[in-house]
Each structure stands twice: as C-alpha cells, then as structure tokens.
Motif scaffolding. Structure first.
Motif, mmCIF file in Angstrom:
data_model
loop_
_atom_site.group_PDB
_atom_site.id
_atom_site.type_symbol
_atom_site.label_atom_id
_atom_site.label_comp_id
_atom_site.label_asym_id
_atom_site.label_seq_id
_atom_site.Cartn_x
_atom_site.Cartn_y
_atom_site.Cartn_z
ATOM 1 N N GLU A 184 31.592 10.754 -44.045
ATOM 2 C CA GLU A 184 32.621 11.716 -43.683
ATOM 3 C C GLU A 184 33.989 11.057 -43.721
ATOM 4 O OE1 GLU A 184 31.885 14.229 -40.341
ATOM 5 O OE2 GLU A 184 29.704 14.091 -40.557
ATOM 6 N N LEU A 185 34.923 11.710 -44.436
ATOM 7 C CA LEU A 185 36.272 11.177 -44.611
ATOM 8 C C LEU A 185 37.297 12.274 -44.369
ATOM 9 C CD1 LEU A 185 35.802 9.150 -47.933
ATOM 10 C CD2 LEU A 185 35.842 8.230 -45.622
ATOM 11 N N GLY A 186 38.577 11.856 -44.210
ATOM 12 C CA GLY A 186 39.674 12.811 -44.129
ATOM 13 C C GLY A 186 39.925 13.337 -42.727
ATOM 14 N N THR A 187 40.984 14.133 -42.612
ATOM 15 C CA THR A 187 41.387 14.708 -41.338
ATOM 16 C C THR A 187 41.786 16.162 -41.516
ATOM 17 O OG1 THR A 187 43.730 14.134 -41.572
ATOM 18 C CG2 THR A 187 42.288 12.463 -40.587
ATOM 19 N N VAL A 188 41.794 16.916 -40.412
ATOM 20 C CA VAL A 188 42.253 18.296 -40.445
ATOM 21 C C VAL A 188 43.733 18.354 -40.786
ATOM 22 C CG1 VAL A 188 42.623 20.359 -39.047
ATOM 23 C CG2 VAL A 188 40.498 19.071 -38.819
ATOM 24 N N GLU A 189 44.506 17.399 -40.257
ATOM 25 C CA GLU A 189 45.960 17.403 -40.455
ATOM 26 C C GLU A 189 46.351 17.264 -41.919
ATOM 27 O OE1 GLU A 189 45.003 16.478 -36.348
ATOM 28 O OE2 GLU A 189 44.330 15.607 -38.256
ATOM 29 N N THR A 190 45.574 16.524 -42.702
ATOM 30 C CA THR A 190 45.884 16.335 -44.119
ATOM 31 C C THR A 190 45.041 17.232 -45.034
ATOM 32 O OG1 THR A 190 44.365 14.442 -44.140
ATOM 33 C CG2 THR A 190 46.715 13.971 -43.841
ATOM 34 N N CYS A 191 44.315 18.166 -44.444
ATOM 35 C CA CYS A 191 43.530 19.157 -45.208
ATOM 36 C C CYS A 191 42.555 18.508 -46.185
ATOM 37 C CB CYS A 191 44.463 20.116 -45.964
ATOM 38 S SG CYS A 191 45.513 21.107 -44.900
ATOM 39 N N ASN A 192 41.946 17.402 -45.781
ATOM 40 C CA ASN A 192 41.024 16.735 -46.711
ATOM 41 C C ASN A 192 39.762 16.228 -46.018
ATOM 42 O OD1 ASN A 192 42.246 14.609 -45.326
ATOM 43 N ND2 ASN A 192 42.208 13.249 -47.103
ATOM 44 N N ARG A 193 39.289 16.966 -45.021
ATOM 45 C CA ARG A 193 38.000 16.625 -44.424
ATOM 46 C C ARG A 193 36.897 16.929 -45.436
ATOM 47 N NH1 ARG A 193 36.289 19.454 -39.582
ATOM 48 N NH2 ARG A 193 34.724 17.806 -39.513
ATOM 49 N N ARG A 194 36.036 15.952 -45.686
ATOM 50 C CA ARG A 194 35.025 16.118 -46.717
ATOM 51 C C ARG A 194 33.847 15.191 -46.446
ATOM 52 N NH1 ARG A 194 39.165 12.889 -48.163
ATOM 53 N NH2 ARG A 194 38.850 11.102 -49.567
ATOM 54 N N LYS A 195 32.727 15.526 -47.071
ATOM 55 C CA LYS A 195 31.538 14.705 -46.979
ATOM 56 C C LYS A 195 31.169 14.237 -48.382
ATOM 57 C CE LYS A 195 29.649 17.038 -42.908
ATOM 58 N NZ LYS A 195 28.522 17.860 -42.381
ATOM 59 N N ILE A 196 30.966 12.945 -48.533
ATOM 60 C CA ILE A 196 30.581 12.370 -49.814
ATOM 61 C C ILE A 196 29.099 12.010 -49.770
ATOM 62 C CG2 ILE A 196 30.955 10.465 -51.434
ATOM 63 C CD1 ILE A 196 33.831 10.343 -50.439
#
Length: 263
Positions: free
Chosen positions: A149-161
């Motif tokens: 799991e990477l990214g944050t809500v603030e940068t609109c890039n929460r994702r799962k690889i």
C-alpha cells in the motif's frame, strides 16, 4: 503480428499526437475469438491478448520469432482480467479467475486458452520476453497476493501494488509482472514522476469506466506530451535509450510488465 519500431529522442520531439499514438500505444487488442500480438523492437518484447469466447484458442508461433514453437526461446506472463478461464501448458490445465496470474517458462508447449462462460469470456493479457534460462511454470491466485500500500489521500494517489512475477514471488528469467489498483477517490498511479533507465516497461489499462479516460504524460520535464487512453489499451516505453524519459499517468487499474534491469 504487428511490428512496432521505437522512436529515438530526436524523432520523438518532432512527433504530433497521431504519430505518438501510433508509436507508443496499442489500441486493437482483445478481439473476441482471437489471439493478437504486437512485436516491439525494444528488447524484442511481444505484447498480446487472447479472448476465447465461444471456442478455445491455440497459441501458435509467429514467423517473426523464427522459432518452431512460441516459447522455444521465450517466457510468457499471463494475467486474466475477464471471466473465468483456463490455460493448458504441456497437458496441465491451469484455472485462472479474474486477476490470477500465470508464468510459463522457456521451452514449454502451450495448447489452449479457454473460457468457462462464452457470455463472460476470459480476457488474457499476454507479455513475453526472450529467455536465456528456464524457470518452472507457476500460477498465483489473486487471493494469495500480498499488496503493497502506497500514497496518501492528500495527494490523491492511494493505491495497492500487487506483485506476481518478481524476485520474491514467481521466479522468471527477465519478466516482471503485476498490477496496481487505486483506492476510491485517488487517480494518480505513478506518483512521483519517474524514469526507468535500465529496462523497458509496458502498461496495460483495464477496468477503466467507459466514460473515463487515462491521461498519460510523457517526455522530458521541459517538453511534455500526453496521450488520452481508454479501457484495455497498452502503452510501452523505455527511458534513457529510445523513449521519452519521464512518465506520469492517472488511471483506476493498470497491469504492468517489464524486463528486469541489467538482464
């Protein structure tokens, strides 16, 4: 099998939108009851699809490969992004549900692709590279993959690889394969912008809403271009040799495949 020859950095700077799309984007795969392939001169990559709707499909060799059978000197990754199906390799049947991944090693004989339900056919994404060593055929189920799991809500890039074919998963000669799934409300899947100086990479966009599009930015930071991409399209590149040296995209789901660096 269609042939794609990559543009160098000089030609890239002179290309219009239509030329960029014809050079870096595959848009005609996933035809019902067909196996489709494209041969990219970059790392001798073969990109394809198999959609066995109301009949089984057999993987045949292609004249461009100069081989008696498809995997005589190659390895193959298969990701199912459709309905339930099966792949038969050397007489052994592998059942693949959606997002299951199969690796087929060099010197294996493949006999068929099949779907369980013709009204909901399997959609097999295929990616192949030359292989100088043999590794065993192996499958991993989506339920057994451990996402990063990477990214944050603030940068609109929460994702799962989800990594399937890689050093600590299914072993291969050159191929690395997996997929990314964005969380609701996020839309950047490759943040931050980055390069791949030692490898080629293929992005396959799937499960994109028909009303939505992927915006793929490419090129050096001071001269970017972009491609607007719909569902089930593929984009390929390699930085530092013959491709734009920068990439960024917005999407919901993307399957990636690449050649290992330094191999």
């Amino acid at each position: 099998m269609r042939l794609y020859q990559m543009a160098d950095s000089v030609r890239y700077g002179l290309m219009n939108t239509d030329e960029l799309r014809k050079t870096f984007l595959l848009e005609e795969l996933f035809q019902p009851n067909e196996i489709e392939f494209a041969y990219v001169d970059l790392d001798r990559t073969v990109i394809g699809s198999a959609v066995p709707a109301d009949k089984s499909l057999k993987l045949e060799t292609e004249p461009e490969l100069r081989a008696d059978y498809f995997l005589e000197r190659r390895e193959l990754g298969i990701l199912n992004v459709g309905g339930a199906g099966s792949v038969t390799v050397d007489g052994k049947v592998f059942d693949l549900d959606k997002l299951d991944c199969l690796y087929v090693g060099r010197d294996q004989r493949m006999s068929s692709f099949k779907s369980v339900d013709a009204t909901k056919p399997a959609l097999f994404y295929l990616l192949s590279y030359p292989a100088h060593a043999e590794y065993p055929t192996a499958m991993v189920k989506f339920a057994d993959l451990k996402p990063v799991e990477l990214g944050t809500v603030e940068t609109c890039n929460r994702r799962k690889i989800y990594k399937a074919i890689y050093k600590e998963g299914i072993k291969s000669c050159q191929l690395v394969m997996g997929f990314t799934m964005l969380e609701p409300g996020s839309n950047w899947n490759t943040m931050p912008p980055h390069t791949h100086m030692r490898r080629s990479e293929v992005y396959f966009y799937f499960d994109v809403d028909p009303a939505h599009r992927v915006l793929h930015l490419m090129g050096p930071p001071d001269a970017t271009s972009h491609l607007v991409v719909a569902d089930r399209k593929l984009w390929f590149h390699r930085d530092g040799r013959s491709m734009p040296g920068w990439e960024q995209s917005t999407t919901r789901s993307a399957g990636y495949g690449r050649r290992k660096p330094g191999v």
